[in-house]
Design a protein around this motif. Structure first.
Motif, short mmCIF file in Angstrom:
data_model
loop_
_atom_site.label_atom_id
_atom_site.label_comp_id
_atom_site.label_asym_id
_atom_site.label_seq_id
_atom_site.Cartn_x
_atom_site.Cartn_y
_atom_site.Cartn_z
N LYS A 1 46.44 37.28 53.62
CA LYS A 1 45.53 38.30 53.11
C LYS A 1 45.65 38.48 51.61
CE LYS A 1 45.05 40.80 57.46
NZ LYS A 1 45.24 42.04 58.20
N ARG B 1 43.70 35.52 50.53
CA ARG B 1 42.43 35.62 51.24
C ARG B 1 41.96 34.27 51.80
NH1 ARG B 1 40.15 40.32 51.45
NH2 ARG B 1 38.06 39.46 51.75
N ASP C 1 32.52 36.74 61.39
CA ASP C 1 32.21 38.07 60.85
C ASP C 1 33.48 38.91 60.75
OD1 ASP C 1 29.51 37.47 60.68
OD2 ASP C 1 28.94 38.65 62.44
N TYR C 2 34.33 38.80 61.75
CA TYR C 2 35.59 39.55 61.74
C TYR C 2 36.54 39.02 60.66
CZ TYR C 2 40.21 41.11 63.12
OH TYR C 2 41.48 41.63 63.10
N TYR D 1 36.09 37.13 57.97
CA TYR D 1 35.68 37.19 56.56
C TYR D 1 35.82 38.60 55.97
CZ TYR D 1 34.28 32.33 56.06
OH TYR D 1 34.28 30.96 55.97
N GLN D 2 36.25 39.55 56.75
CA GLN D 2 36.65 40.83 56.17
C GLN D 2 37.96 40.70 55.41
OE1 GLN D 2 36.12 44.35 58.99
NE2 GLN D 2 36.12 42.61 60.41
N PHE D 3 38.78 39.70 55.79
CA PHE D 3 40.12 39.54 55.26
C PHE D 3 40.30 38.32 54.39
CE2 PHE D 3 40.26 41.26 59.63
CZ PHE D 3 40.57 42.58 59.31
N ASP E 1 38.37 34.95 52.01
CA ASP E 1 37.22 34.43 51.28
C ASP E 1 36.97 32.96 51.59
OD1 ASP E 1 36.75 36.88 49.95
OD2 ASP E 1 38.30 36.41 48.49
N LYS F 1 33.15 32.34 51.97
CA LYS F 1 32.39 33.46 52.52
C LYS F 1 30.91 33.33 52.17
CE LYS F 1 34.19 37.63 52.33
NZ LYS F 1 34.60 39.00 51.91
N ARG G 1 27.76 33.05 54.74
CA ARG G 1 26.60 33.95 54.74
C ARG G 1 25.29 33.16 54.79
NH1 ARG G 1 29.12 37.64 50.06
NH2 ARG G 1 30.20 39.16 51.35
#
Length: 195
Positions: A86, A89, A118-119, A121-123, A125, A174, A178
């Protein structure tokens, strides 16, 4: 500890628990399914239990998810990650195995990839994957999902050769994700999840 659960229209991704050990062991020991896996020996339910207790539950840098048919609660595949960093990233995406071939064209199989991305890529890049050079199915799938060969220095050199299999490193940022999500998943979503 509560298990991670990601709920979609046709699939639920649920974190590994003992209930699914026998499915995972059966799939991972299948010679047709495991030829590209990082698995040097045959698994048993006991070895899976030991791994789960001694390694998995002690390591917050990895995750192992089971695909469940949302309507029938049938487990049919796995996916996961390792080396979650994290601070920097990034992570390695892997552990993909389609255990029940009847789900090859099921909308939940495709949906599961997007739920997990989706989950994660919150944490992170950047996600990395490692594919055997002759694993054409995996190359096609991951190209469709937006992964490209890593043209720079290998991020995870320890993954270059696994179980005497030469592997190539691919990555997806990321922003790349997208774009794929918009161009592939969003455009197909309505037709995939009708009814």
């Amino acid at each position: 500890m509560s298990n991670l659960e990601l709920i979609g229209n046709k699939v639920i991704l649920t974190e590994i628990v003992p209930e699914y050990f026998s499915d995972v062991v059966r799939w991972r020991n299948n010679k047709e399914l495991n030829k590209y896996l990082n698995q040097p020996k045959e698994l048993t339910v006991e070895s899976e239990e030991n791994w789960y207790r001694q390694k998995y539950l002690q390591d917050d840098t990895q995750g192992f998810m089971i695909f469940l048919d949302k309507e029938k609660s049938i487990p049919f595949a796995t996916i996961g990650w390792t080396d979650m960093d994290k601070d920097n990233r990034c992570c390695i995406l892997g552990r993909l195995i389609l255990g029940n071939q009847e789900y090859r064209n099921h909308p939940g199989f495709l949906e599961g990839f997007f739920l997990l991305a989706d989950y994660l890529y919150q944490f992170v890049d950047v996600m990395y994957i490692h594919l055997a050079g002759d694993n054409r199915k995996a190359h096609r799938l991951n190209k469709m999902l937006g992964f490209v060969p890593n043209q720079g220095e290998m991020k995870y050199p320890q993954e270059a050769v696994v179980n005497n299999i030469n592997q190539k490193e691919f990555l997806r940022t990321k922003d790349m994700y997208r774009t794929v999500r918009k161009n592939l998943y969003e455009d197909l979503k309505d037709s995939l999840f009708k009814g």
